[in-house]
Design a protein around this motif. Structure first.
Motif, PDB file in Angstrom:
ATOM      1  N   ASP A   1      41.527  21.139  29.767  1.00  0.00           N
ATOM      2  CA  ASP A   1      42.569  21.850  29.054  1.00  0.00           C
ATOM      3  C   ASP A   1      41.920  23.267  28.578  1.00  0.00           C
ATOM      4  O   ASP A   1      40.711  23.407  28.290  1.00  0.00           O
ATOM      5  N   GLN A   2      42.721  24.550  28.868  1.00  0.00           N
ATOM      6  CA  GLN A   2      42.349  25.800  28.315  1.00  0.00           C
ATOM      7  C   GLN A   2      41.123  26.178  29.550  1.00  0.00           C
ATOM      8  O   GLN A   2      40.473  27.407  29.355  1.00  0.00           O
ATOM      9  N   SER A   3      41.164  25.615  30.557  1.00  0.00           N
ATOM     10  CA  SER A   3      40.330  26.139  31.835  1.00  0.00           C
ATOM     11  C   SER A   3      40.976  27.665  32.377  1.00  0.00           C
ATOM     12  O   SER A   3      42.168  27.703  32.184  1.00  0.00           O
ATOM     13  N   SER A   4      40.170  28.399  32.760  1.00  0.00           N
ATOM     14  CA  SER A   4      40.372  29.581  33.560  1.00  0.00           C
ATOM     15  C   SER A   4      40.072  29.654  34.939  1.00  0.00           C
ATOM     16  O   SER A   4      38.552  28.989  35.177  1.00  0.00           O
ATOM     17  N   PHE A   5      40.333  29.994  35.711  1.00  0.00           N
ATOM     18  CA  PHE A   5      40.268  30.261  37.082  1.00  0.00           C
ATOM     19  C   PHE A   5      40.952  31.458  37.920  1.00  0.00           C
ATOM     20  O   PHE A   5      41.917  31.775  37.352  1.00  0.00           O
ATOM     21  N   THR A   6      40.392  31.910  39.254  1.00  0.00           N
ATOM     22  CA  THR A   6      40.990  32.940  39.861  1.00  0.00           C
ATOM     23  C   THR A   6      41.932  32.318  40.967  1.00  0.00           C
ATOM     24  O   THR A   6      42.815  32.956  41.621  1.00  0.00           O
ATOM     25  N   ALA A   7      41.713  31.053  41.303  1.00  0.00           N
ATOM     26  CA  ALA A   7      42.569  30.225  42.358  1.00  0.00           C
ATOM     27  C   ALA A   7      43.061  29.121  41.784  1.00  0.00           C
ATOM     28  O   ALA A   7      42.327  28.464  40.985  1.00  0.00           O
ATOM     29  N   TRP A   8      44.526  29.061  41.790  1.00  0.00           N
ATOM     30  CA  TRP A   8      45.108  28.064  41.013  1.00  0.00           C
ATOM     31  C   TRP A   8      44.572  26.381  41.755  1.00  0.00           C
ATOM     32  O   TRP A   8      44.684  26.266  42.897  1.00  0.00           O
ATOM     33  N   PRO A   9      44.384  25.457  40.959  1.00  0.00           N
ATOM     34  CA  PRO A   9      44.160  24.185  41.320  1.00  0.00           C
ATOM     35  C   PRO A   9      44.950  23.641  42.153  1.00  0.00           C
ATOM     36  O   PRO A   9      46.373  23.626  41.728  1.00  0.00           O
ATOM     37  N   SER A  10      44.787  22.837  43.369  1.00  0.00           N
ATOM     38  CA  SER A  10      45.912  22.135  44.149  1.00  0.00           C
ATOM     39  C   SER A  10      46.352  20.610  43.270  1.00  0.00           C
ATOM     40  O   SER A  10      47.558  20.416  43.564  1.00  0.00           O
ATOM     41  N   ILE A  11      45.382  20.295  42.402  1.00  0.00           N
ATOM     42  CA  ILE A  11      45.705  19.092  41.822  1.00  0.00           C
ATOM     43  C   ILE A  11      45.514  19.187  40.491  1.00  0.00           C
ATOM     44  O   ILE A  11      44.401  19.597  40.054  1.00  0.00           O
ATOM     45  N   ILE A  12      46.308  18.430  39.688  1.00  0.00           N
ATOM     46  CA  ILE A  12      45.979  18.176  38.126  1.00  0.00           C
ATOM     47  C   ILE A  12      46.143  16.844  37.854  1.00  0.00           C
ATOM     48  O   ILE A  12      47.275  16.025  38.260  1.00  0.00           O
ATOM     49  N   GLN A  13      45.039  16.139  37.335  1.00  0.00           N
ATOM     50  CA  GLN A  13      45.177  14.919  37.079  1.00  0.00           C
ATOM     51  C   GLN A  13      45.267  14.494  35.480  1.00  0.00           C
ATOM     52  O   GLN A  13      44.714  15.219  34.700  1.00  0.00           O
ATOM     53  N   ILE A  14      46.075  13.789  34.938  1.00  0.00           N
ATOM     54  CA  ILE A  14      46.460  13.411  33.663  1.00  0.00           C
ATOM     55  C   ILE A  14      46.073  12.036  33.561  1.00  0.00           C
ATOM     56  O   ILE A  14      46.645  11.091  34.084  1.00  0.00           O
ATOM     57  N   THR A  15      44.867  11.840  32.731  1.00  0.00           N
ATOM     58  CA  THR A  15      44.539  10.173  32.550  1.00  0.00           C
ATOM     59  C   THR A  15      45.043   9.936  31.157  1.00  0.00           C
ATOM     60  O   THR A  15      45.050  10.623  29.855  1.00  0.00           O
ATOM     61  N   PHE A  16      45.788   8.678  31.149  1.00  0.00           N
ATOM     62  CA  PHE A  16      46.470   8.019  29.877  1.00  0.00           C
ATOM     63  C   PHE A  16      45.523   6.959  29.153  1.00  0.00           C
ATOM     64  O   PHE A  16      44.608   6.591  29.801  1.00  0.00           O
ATOM     65  N   THR A  17      45.913   6.514  27.907  1.00  0.00           N
ATOM     66  CA  THR A  17      44.985   5.668  27.498  1.00  0.00           C
ATOM     67  C   THR A  17      45.449   4.122  27.870  1.00  0.00           C
ATOM     68  O   THR A  17      44.556   3.225  27.744  1.00  0.00           O
ATOM     69  N   GLU A  18      46.465   3.927  28.636  1.00  0.00           N
ATOM     70  CA  GLU A  18      46.756   2.870  29.323  1.00  0.00           C
ATOM     71  C   GLU A  18      47.497   2.884  30.571  1.00  0.00           C
ATOM     72  O   GLU A  18      47.969   4.047  30.958  1.00  0.00           O
ATOM     73  N   ASP A  19      47.736   1.935  31.144  1.00  0.00           N
ATOM     74  CA  ASP A  19      48.683   1.955  32.503  1.00  0.00           C
ATOM     75  C   ASP A  19      50.071   2.761  32.247  1.00  0.00           C
ATOM     76  O   ASP A  19      50.508   2.286  31.176  1.00  0.00           O
ATOM     77  N   ILE A  20      50.457   3.408  33.178  1.00  0.00           N
ATOM     78  CA  ILE A  20      51.827   3.940  33.018  1.00  0.00           C
ATOM     79  C   ILE A  20      52.799   3.675  33.742  1.00  0.00           C
ATOM     80  O   ILE A  20      52.465   2.741  35.034  1.00  0.00           O
ATOM     81  N   GLU A  21      54.015   3.605  33.465  1.00  0.00           N
ATOM     82  CA  GLU A  21      55.184   2.851  34.373  1.00  0.00           C
ATOM     83  C   GLU A  21      55.144   3.752  35.596  1.00  0.00           C
ATOM     84  O   GLU A  21      55.223   4.803  35.480  1.00  0.00           O
ATOM     85  N   VAL A  22      55.170   3.009  36.809  1.00  0.00           N
ATOM     86  CA  VAL A  22      55.219   3.904  37.933  1.00  0.00           C
ATOM     87  C   VAL A  22      56.480   4.309  38.567  1.00  0.00           C
ATOM     88  O   VAL A  22      57.605   3.337  38.352  1.00  0.00           O
ATOM     89  N   PRO A  23      56.998   5.456  38.514  1.00  0.00           N
ATOM     90  CA  PRO A  23      58.238   5.934  38.896  1.00  0.00           C
ATOM     91  C   PRO A  23      58.689   5.497  40.151  1.00  0.00           C
ATOM     92  O   PRO A  23      58.090   5.461  41.100  1.00  0.00           O
ATOM     93  N   SER A  24      60.145   5.365  40.446  1.00  0.00           N
ATOM     94  CA  SER A  24      60.695   4.808  41.555  1.00  0.00           C
ATOM     95  C   SER A  24      60.856   6.245  42.363  1.00  0.00           C
ATOM     96  O   SER A  24      60.845   6.047  43.616  1.00  0.00           O
ATOM     97  N   ASN A  25      61.065   7.412  41.709  1.00  0.00           N
ATOM     98  CA  ASN A  25      61.196   8.606  42.632  1.00  0.00           C
ATOM     99  C   ASN A  25      60.228   9.514  41.723  1.00  0.00           C
ATOM    100  O   ASN A  25      60.637  10.095  40.612  1.00  0.00           O
ATOM    101  N   MET A  26      59.269  10.123  42.524  1.00  0.00           N
ATOM    102  CA  MET A  26      58.227  10.777  41.695  1.00  0.00           C
ATOM    103  C   MET A  26      58.624  12.454  41.393  1.00  0.00           C
ATOM    104  O   MET A  26      58.405  12.879  40.481  1.00  0.00           O
ATOM    105  N   GLN A  27      59.708  12.738  42.591  1.00  0.00           N
ATOM    106  CA  GLN A  27      59.904  14.185  42.327  1.00  0.00           C
ATOM    107  C   GLN A  27      60.764  14.181  41.334  1.00  0.00           C
ATOM    108  O   GLN A  27      60.668  15.124  40.328  1.00  0.00           O
ATOM    109  N   THR A  28      61.845  13.294  41.071  1.00  0.00           N
ATOM    110  CA  THR A  28      62.461  13.350  39.899  1.00  0.00           C
ATOM    111  C   THR A  28      61.941  13.074  38.794  1.00  0.00           C
ATOM    112  O   THR A  28      62.210  13.760  37.613  1.00  0.00           O
TER     113      THR A  28
END
Length: 267
Positions: free
Chosen positions: A167-194
């Motif tokens: 969080d609050q990182s700075s860069f000159t080239a936008w990262p292609s991937i952002i990873q968010i880690t949760f405190t427990e398993d998340i519900e897997v979506p049926s449609n990821m884009q939606t």
């Protein structure tokens, strides 16, 4: 008849006079400057207002990188209103969340992890329902989602554990991937884009590629950025539609990145 009328009039005034003398409420109104005898109801009200009250609160401690202070410790340094039954040390859980009983007034707290002090802050509760944080010795860390909860009932929360890049990182080239880690398993979506369009809002608007995004190892939401990032601060806010596999609603969370010139496309 005149004699009888005079007697009735005298009895009427005597009755009113006795009522005023015997009724303390009426006496106060009739003779407000007589304060030699304090009203016991007023005294009890003042004592209740000045007496500290115990309140249950919860919140999440995250460090300057947006990572939960996992299994850390909160140590009480001072209280403006000491009260019986309050602990001097509280443990944070895996997700950096605490559940503690405090008294109204100001409480000075030290945050540490593995016996190393991270920062200190003051928690102020002037009255029930109002809470604020001040005098924080380090600007980066945050006390997230401060809430009151009912005594005897400890709610169970679903939180973000960490984000990558930090969080609050700075860069000159936008990262292609952002990873968010949760405190427990998340519900897997049926449609990821939606799912992303509904639950991950960005400012300014950044296009997120659902076809290449996925859930990894149960707890990590990996988001592929597409386009729309701009020079300056770009903020992500996670919605309550993100739920744990057990159905818990995500606690509010946002994070941001700064893209400096030339702010090129994702690597």
């Amino acid at each position: 008849m005149k004699f009888l009328s005079k007697r009735l009039t005298i009895l009427f005034f005597i009755s009113i006079s006795l009522s005023c003398i015997l009724n303390p409420i009426v006496q106060t109104v009739v003779n407000p400057e007589d304060s030699s005898e304090p009203n016991p109801i007023t005294i009890l009200g003042i004592i209740a207002a000045l007496s500290p009250q115990s309140i249950q609160i919860t919140g999440q401690i995250i460090d300057a990188n947006g990572i939960a202070v996992s299994n850390g410790t909160l140590t009480i340094l001072s209280r403006s209103n000491p009260s019986e039954g309050l602990l001097d040390s509280i443990d944070l859980n895996y997700g950096g969340r605490f559940y503690m009983k405090v008294s109204t007034g100001d409480t000075r707290i030290r945050v540490s992890q593995s016996n190393v002090e991270l920062f200190t802050f003051t928690l102020s509760i002037p009255e029930l329902g109002i809470i604020s944080v001040s005098n924080q010795t380090l600007a980066g860390p945050r006390i997230n989602n401060l809430e009151f909860y009912q005594i005897g009932f400890e709610p169970n929360y679903f939180d973000v554990f960490a984000v990558n890049p930090f969080d609050q990182s700075s860069f000159t080239a936008w990262p292609s991937i952002i990873q968010i880690t949760f405190t427990e398993d998340i519900e897997v979506p049926s449609n990821m884009q939606t799912y992303l369009d509904t639950n991950v809002s960005t400012s300014p608007t950044i296009s997120l590629d659902g076809s290449l995004s996925s859930v990894i190892n149960g707890k990590i939401l990996e988001i592929r950025n597409s386009s729309g990032f701009q020079i300056g601060t770009n903020r992500y806010t996670l919605g309550i539609g993100i739920r744990s596999a057990s159905g818990k609603i995500l606690s509010p969370r946002s994070f941001s990145y700064t893209c400096n010139a030339p702010c090129s496309s994702p690597l």
